[in-house]
Design a protein around this motif. Structure first.
Motif, PDB file in Angstrom:
ATOM      1  N   SER A  68       8.716   3.276  -5.314  1.00 50.43           N
ATOM      2  CA  SER A  68       8.260   3.674  -3.984  1.00 50.43           C
ATOM      3  C   SER A  68       7.098   2.817  -3.506  1.00 50.43           C
ATOM      4  CB  SER A  68       7.855   5.155  -3.992  1.00 50.43           C
ATOM      5  OG  SER A  68       7.367   5.557  -2.735  1.00 50.43           O
ATOM      6  N   ARG A  69       6.146   2.548  -4.391  1.00 46.48           N
ATOM      7  CA  ARG A  69       5.011   1.700  -4.032  1.00 46.48           C
ATOM      8  C   ARG A  69       5.488   0.310  -3.626  1.00 46.48           C
ATOM      9  NH1 ARG A  69      -0.104   2.993  -4.978  1.00 46.48           N
ATOM     10  NH2 ARG A  69      -0.661   0.772  -5.006  1.00 46.48           N
ATOM     11  N   THR A 106       7.208   0.471  -0.116  1.00 48.58           N
ATOM     12  CA  THR A 106       6.290   0.720   0.999  1.00 48.58           C
ATOM     13  C   THR A 106       5.304  -0.423   1.187  1.00 48.58           C
ATOM     14  OG1 THR A 106       6.462   3.105   0.635  1.00 48.58           O
ATOM     15  CG2 THR A 106       4.575   2.325   1.901  1.00 48.58           C
ATOM     16  N   THR A 156       6.864  -3.707   2.444  1.00 51.75           N
ATOM     17  CA  THR A 156       7.035  -3.811   3.898  1.00 51.75           C
ATOM     18  C   THR A 156       5.760  -4.319   4.549  1.00 51.75           C
ATOM     19  OG1 THR A 156       8.672  -2.027   3.933  1.00 51.75           O
ATOM     20  CG2 THR A 156       7.526  -2.499   5.992  1.00 51.75           C
ATOM     21  N   ARG A 157       4.622  -3.817   4.087  1.00 55.77           N
ATOM     22  CA  ARG A 157       3.340  -4.274   4.633  1.00 55.77           C
ATOM     23  C   ARG A 157       3.122  -5.754   4.338  1.00 55.77           C
ATOM     24  NH1 ARG A 157      -0.936  -0.942   6.024  1.00 55.77           N
ATOM     25  NH2 ARG A 157      -2.934  -1.996   6.418  1.00 55.77           N
ATOM     26  N   GLY A 199      11.450  -2.809  -5.076  1.00 57.01           N
ATOM     27  CA  GLY A 199      11.463  -1.519  -4.413  1.00 57.01           C
ATOM     28  C   GLY A 199      12.539  -0.584  -4.919  1.00 57.01           C
ATOM     29  N   GLU A 248      -3.056  -1.251  -0.173  1.00 56.46           N
ATOM     30  CA  GLU A 248      -2.899  -1.796   1.173  1.00 56.46           C
ATOM     31  C   GLU A 248      -4.068  -2.705   1.531  1.00 56.46           C
ATOM     32  OE1 GLU A 248      -2.529   1.457   3.855  1.00 56.46           O
ATOM     33  OE2 GLU A 248      -0.416   1.836   3.370  1.00 56.46           O
TER      34      GLU A 248
END
Length: 413
Positions: A314-315, A318, A321-322, A240, A388
């Motif tokens: 950034s990907r 983010t 976290t998922r 990250g 996602e």
């Protein structure tokens, strides 16, 4: 679902007959790949959640990377460092800027970068710090993984990497990972470097205590010792941030880079440091025929350009976290613990459900590719182009595998 049909069986038979058995791979025979997916010789698709141990951070066959590779193939691919190439300078300049350093030593594999970093540290110790020739020592951490060359396994604590391969290279002192006081106690007047993974990968994605790297940085500065960060797996947006060290606002003296630097296309690694460190090397003292070749340099420049946008960092943050949230929801259902940062997770499996290798085989049957380490730990490290929806699907398959194993174990009691 069986993974080995006729086409796979033929390929596996040839590999088993003619390839040294230094790996124990899953019985999946890749025939093509794109983005986060691998297709085998029978046409089955698998979500790649290993990314070649972070070498495929940007996905399989990223269009910008393959385009520059195709173009370079039509011009020049190798001249060795006996001559200059029009690709090497731009690559080294771009990578130096990304790292905030002055010089780049291009090599090929990650292990070569580590070996080169060791040589540079010892030469720096002799030429700059004034350590008597042959007396330098380097401090390393327990459960490290920096490669499998003789010098590197000499300071490994993994017996499978060491057994039968002696005699070993001297000059290393091993201390517990995460313990800065142990580093301080091990330093003497002949210590030239502390070599660490900011997050230990092969050990199971082990994240150190929050004060660890800042204190190591301070200790190295106070004792005039080089801090060498092996970011070969953890670097280049995997966690990250551009580098894992960035999570703790730590800047090492030397970065060791590899894997994703070659864009999943070419072996490419590098030692990156300022001139007062890398400047100790002079012509004839170190080299590599393929190191910094035009094809790898062109690809490496494109990789740095992709990182410069911040999109992949950034990907990873983010989507990581998922991934971690979904995996932690499985604690108590066959998962004991989840560790990591960004799109990098170590998942400890309840040994009552089987080994990590057993679970990785079952996951492959469900179309998800991961790999085990240290017995009961699975590593999840998908390409940073994963979506996602793909993360959710992978965790759903993992959830199903855990449920199936719990039911199976219950039925045979």
């Amino acid at each position: 679902m069986t993974l080995v049909d006729a086409g796979s069986a033929d390929a596996l038979a040839l590999e088993d007959r003619y390839t040294a058995h230094n790996y124990s791979p899953l019985p999946v025979v890749a025939a093509s790949a794109d983005g986060a997916w691998i297709t085998d010789v029978e046409g089955r698709r698998y979500l790649d959640c290993l990314a070649a141990y972070s070498a495929v951070n940007f996905g399989h066959r990223h269009p910008a990377i393959t385009a520059v590779a195709h173009a370079q193939l039509d011009t020049v691919t190798l001249v060795s460092r006996a001559f200059h190439s029009d690709r090497l300078g731009p690559f080294c300049a771009a990578l130096a800027r990304l790292c905030g350093k002055e010089l780049v030593l291009p090599m090929n594999s990650g292990a070569e970068a580590v070996e080169s970093g060791i040589k540079v540290a010892r030469k720096w110790g002799t030429d700059v710090k004034g350590v008597p020739a042959g007396e330098a020592n380097i401090i390393v951490a327990e459960n490290n993984f920096h490669g499998r060359t003789i010098s590197i396994v000499s300071f490994s604590t993994d017996e499978s990497a060491r057994s039968g391969f002696g005699p070993f290279t001297p000059g290393f002192r091993t201390v517990p990972f995460g313990d800065p006081d142990a580093i301080a106690a091990a330093i003497d007047e002949n210590t030239v470097a502390v070599l660490l993974e900011p997050i230990q990968g092969e050990a199971g994605i082990i994240v150190p205590p929050a004060d660890y790297l800042p204190r190591v940085r301070d200790i190295c500065s106070r004792h005039r010792v080089l801090m060498i960060a092996d970011e070969i797996q953890s670097g280049l947006a995997r966690t990250g941030r551009t580098f894992a060290c960035d999570h703790w606002d730590v800047v090492p003296d030397v970065y060791l880079l590899g894997k994703a630097l070659g864009g999943g296309v070419m072996p490419l690694s590098a030692v990156v440091a300022d001139a007062d460190v890398l400047g100790v090397l002079h012509p004839g003292e170190h080299g590599s025929t393929f190191g910094g070749n035009p094809l790898a340099a062109a690809i490496g420049t494109t990789v740095v350009e992709l990182l410069a946008t911040g999109e992949f960092q950034s990907r990873s943050a983010t989507l990581g976290t998922r991934l971690h949230d979904r995996l932690r929801a499985l604690i108590g259902s066959g998962v004991l613990a989840v560790r990591g940062l960004g799109l990098w997770a170590g998942v400890d499996i309840d040994p009552a459900l089987g080994t990590g290798k057993h679970l990785s085989h079952l996951l492959a049957q469900h179309g998800v590719l991961v790999k085990d380490t240290h017995g009961s730990t699975l590593r999840f490290a998908p390409p940073l182009v994963i979506t996602e929806e793909e993360i959710d699907w992978a965790v759903e398959q993992f959830t199903a595998v855990l449920a199936e194993e719990r039911a199976h174990r219950a039925s045979v009691r």
